[in-house]
Design an enzyme around this catalytic site. Structure first.
Site, PDB file in Angstrom:
ATOM      1  N   ASP A 177       2.220   5.039  -8.263  1.00  0.00           N
ATOM      2  CA  ASP A 177       2.089   5.183  -7.048  1.00  0.00           C
ATOM      3  C   ASP A 177       3.082   4.783  -6.083  1.00  0.00           C
ATOM      4  O   ASP A 177       3.389   3.460  -6.188  1.00  0.00           O
ATOM      5  CB  ASP A 177       0.724   4.537  -6.481  1.00  0.00           C
ATOM      6  N   TYR A 196       7.735   2.533   1.664  1.00  0.00           N
ATOM      7  CA  TYR A 196       7.929   1.371   0.595  1.00  0.00           C
ATOM      8  C   TYR A 196       9.367   1.295   0.465  1.00  0.00           C
ATOM      9  O   TYR A 196       9.792   0.183  -0.054  1.00  0.00           O
ATOM     10  CB  TYR A 196       7.298   1.651  -0.662  1.00  0.00           C
ATOM     11  N   LYS A 235       3.562   9.492  -0.304  1.00  0.00           N
ATOM     12  CA  LYS A 235       2.803   9.771   0.864  1.00  0.00           C
ATOM     13  C   LYS A 235       3.619   9.843   2.103  1.00  0.00           C
ATOM     14  O   LYS A 235       4.919   9.707   2.102  1.00  0.00           O
ATOM     15  CB  LYS A 235       1.960   8.079   1.153  1.00  0.00           C
ATOM     16  N   HIS A 245      -0.668   8.951   5.042  1.00  0.00           N
ATOM     17  CA  HIS A 245      -0.705   7.785   4.711  1.00  0.00           C
ATOM     18  C   HIS A 245      -1.813   6.938   5.342  1.00  0.00           C
ATOM     19  O   HIS A 245      -2.316   5.966   5.061  1.00  0.00           O
ATOM     20  CB  HIS A 245       0.574   6.911   4.491  1.00  0.00           C
TER      21      HIS A 245
END
Length: 304
Positions: free
Chosen positions: A46, A51, A76, A107
């Site tokens: 994931d 990120y 996401k 998200h």
């Protein structure tokens, strides 16, 4: 060795019960973490554009040598791209070095100004979030529904959606596709019984992030968790992961430490008495760990 459990999504595809979370995993750490995880047997990875580590995650997937169709990869859509989900997915796919992802999630149910002063967290002069007030996640979902047909994602879903926002989405006249997944914070301090019941009734699978509470969280030191771990000769994280899976949720423990990544993969089937004991922890300690200030209400449900 992990039980290798899976859950079936409303698309007919299967999602591995245990995956590796990569939030807050730095680019220089996440490559080794993902490679270690896949070698240990993980088949569910994931990540998310926000990120900042999709390229390293993708490189580790490539270098693992595991056939793409044996892996389940989630990424996401960030709030600044709510008007352009396909373009955002193309960027993520390029970073990941993949032709498709297995799951693409909204998200957060928060649309932000695509042309603001920052591509990640645009703000107004007073420091508050620069929200896209002429747009909302219902409009985003209307576009998202077209993505599976492109072959760029096998399923679409949401993340951090409450029962209120899910109801708004599901009752919208433009909604033709029920989200496959709602990924939210889930652990014994925040079991979210109301949300869990709602999603189950609607055929939406729940995925748990922060299933261990957080790094060095007191949750792992709870007497009930420690006692069950001692009885079964398992670690506290293994018990918490197993509790999440026992509820019917997939779980995403995050670590960049090889030993912990490997250890976390060794889940166990808990008996009903142990599950029930862990279920009661929130009665004495009830808290949400991930709660950004978006400037709008996101968490409508009682924190239970």
């Amino acid at each position: 060795m992990a039980t290798g459990r899976h859950f079936q999504l409303n698309t007919g595809h299967k999602i591995p019960a245990l995956g590796l979370g990569t939030w807050q995993s730095a680019p220089n750490e996440v490559y080794e973490a993902v490679l270690t995880a896949i070698k240990a047997g993980y088949r569910h990875i994931d990540t998310a554009w926000i990120y900042g580590n999709e390229a390293e995650v993708g490189q580790a997937i490539k270098d693992s040598g595991i056939p793409r169709d044996e892996l389940f990869v989630t990424t996401k859509l960030w709030g600044t791209s709510h008007r352009i989900p396909e373009k955002a997915l193309d960027i993520s796919l390029e970073l990941l070095g993949l032709d498709y992802v297995d799951l693409y999630l909204i998200h957060w149910p928060v649309s932000m100004n695509e042309h603001g002063n920052d591509p990640r967290f645009p703000s107004l002069p007073d420091g508050s979030r620069d929200l896209d007030k002429d747009w909302d996640f219902v409009k985003t979902w209307e576009i998202m529904q077209k993505l599976p047909a492109t072959g760029k994602t096998r399923a679409i879903g949401v993340s951090n959606f409450s029962t209120v926002n899910l109801e708004k989405l599901l009752t919208a006249p433009t909604t033709k596709v029920v989200p496959a997944v709602n990924q939210v914070e889930l652990h014994p301090y925040l079991p979210q019984h109301k949300l869990f019941k709602y999603t189950k009734e609607k055929g939406i699978h729940m995925t748990a992030y922060s299933p261990l509470g957080s790094t060095n969280a007191p949750l792992q030191k709870e007497a009930v968790v420690q006692a069950i771990a001692a009885k079964l000769k398992k670690t506290a994280p293994q018990i918490l992961i197993s509790w999440g899976i026992s509820r019917g949720t997939s779980v995403l423990p995050k670590s960049v430490t090889a030993e912990r990544i490997i250890s976390n993969f060794e889940d166990v089937v808990l008996d009903e008495a142990d599950i029930a004991a862990i279920d009661l922890i929130y009665k004495t300690t009830n808290k949400r760990i991930v709660a950004p200030n978006w400037g709008i209400e996101v968490f409508h449900d009682n924190e239970e």
